[in-house]
Scaffold this motif. Structure first.
Motif, mmCIF file in Angstrom:
data_model
loop_
_atom_site.group_PDB
_atom_site.id
_atom_site.type_symbol
_atom_site.label_atom_id
_atom_site.label_comp_id
_atom_site.label_asym_id
_atom_site.label_seq_id
_atom_site.Cartn_x
_atom_site.Cartn_y
_atom_site.Cartn_z
ATOM 1 N N ARG A 1 -36.573 17.653 37.062
ATOM 2 C CA ARG A 1 -36.593 19.090 37.352
ATOM 3 C C ARG A 1 -36.527 19.851 36.033
ATOM 4 N N ALA A 2 -37.241 20.948 35.951
ATOM 5 C CA ALA A 2 -37.215 21.784 34.750
ATOM 6 C C ALA A 2 -35.963 22.651 34.775
ATOM 7 N N ILE A 3 -35.248 22.660 33.670
ATOM 8 C CA ILE A 3 -34.054 23.490 33.494
ATOM 9 C C ILE A 3 -34.306 24.348 32.266
ATOM 10 N N TYR A 4 -34.153 25.651 32.401
ATOM 11 C CA TYR A 4 -34.403 26.568 31.289
ATOM 12 C C TYR A 4 -33.084 27.161 30.819
ATOM 13 N N LEU A 5 -32.708 26.841 29.587
ATOM 14 C CA LEU A 5 -31.468 27.366 29.018
ATOM 15 C C LEU A 5 -31.738 28.698 28.338
ATOM 16 N N GLU A 6 -30.889 29.662 28.607
ATOM 17 C CA GLU A 6 -31.005 30.970 27.978
ATOM 18 C C GLU A 6 -30.151 31.055 26.723
ATOM 19 N N GLN A 7 -29.187 30.134 26.604
ATOM 20 C CA GLN A 7 -28.311 30.061 25.435
ATOM 21 C C GLN A 7 -28.149 28.596 25.065
ATOM 22 N N LEU A 8 -28.020 28.333 23.785
ATOM 23 C CA LEU A 8 -27.762 26.964 23.338
ATOM 24 C C LEU A 8 -26.261 26.725 23.367
ATOM 25 N N ALA A 9 -25.735 26.670 24.589
ATOM 26 C CA ALA A 9 -24.290 26.524 24.792
ATOM 27 C C ALA A 9 -24.053 25.526 25.916
ATOM 28 N N VAL A 10 -22.999 24.725 25.776
ATOM 29 C CA VAL A 10 -22.677 23.735 26.797
ATOM 30 C C VAL A 10 -22.358 24.424 28.128
ATOM 31 N N SER A 11 -21.805 25.626 28.085
ATOM 32 C CA SER A 11 -21.502 26.348 29.329
ATOM 33 C C SER A 11 -22.780 26.681 30.096
ATOM 34 N N ASP A 12 -23.850 27.065 29.385
ATOM 35 C CA ASP A 12 -25.122 27.365 30.045
ATOM 36 C C ASP A 12 -25.751 26.091 30.592
ATOM 37 N N LEU A 13 -25.729 25.012 29.799
ATOM 38 C CA LEU A 13 -26.271 23.732 30.250
ATOM 39 C C LEU A 13 -25.542 23.248 31.500
ATOM 40 N N ALA A 14 -24.213 23.231 31.450
ATOM 41 C CA ALA A 14 -23.425 22.748 32.590
ATOM 42 C C ALA A 14 -23.648 23.625 33.819
#
Length: 131
Positions: free
Chosen positions: A56-69
């Motif tokens: 699945r495609a996941i698009y991060l808006e910030q390079l932060a572990v909180s955004d990834l998680a």
């Protein structure tokens, strides 16, 4: 090389002509500027969750572990409880705690496998990334 002259013209009645054949569009606002996208991703990752065969495609808006998680938990359709831990298991079997610096090193269109464990008692979600 030949060049084609394009005559672009607009009138006050909303008619716009353009192109080599002077195609006419009616009812066009020549001053319209489309709105910029409100959300812009900084990196895309492709995650395949345990038990699934397709990424699945996941698009991060910030390079932060909180955004990834948060994005991974959202794709898993998990309750928004606390994510206790995000770890990466390397191909050599080394387990590394994921923090913002690890997320900042993700390559655009990085593919990974995601294992997860959810505790019904505490509501905590643990994510293990393999890439």
């Amino acid at each position: 090389a030949s060049s084609v002259a394009h005559n672009n013209a607009s009138s006050s009645d909303g008619r716009v002509t353009f192109g080599p054949s002077n195609m006419e569009l009616v009812g066009v606002d020549p001053t319209y500027v489309p709105a910029a996208r409100k959300r812009k991703s900084v990196v895309a990752i492709y995650a395949r969750f345990q038990g699934e065969s397709i990424h699945r495609a996941i698009y991060l808006e910030q390079l932060a572990v909180s955004d990834l998680a948060g994005k991974l938990a959202q794709r898993l359709e998990m309750p928004t409880g606390p994510v206790v831990e995000v770890v990466r298991r390397t191909k050599k079997g080394v387990t590394v705690r994921v923090d913002d610096s690890v997320v900042a090193q993700l390559e655009d269109e990085q593919d990974m496998e995601v294992e997860w464990a959810f505790s019904d008692e505490s509501g905590a979600l643990t994510l293990c990334l393999h890439y």
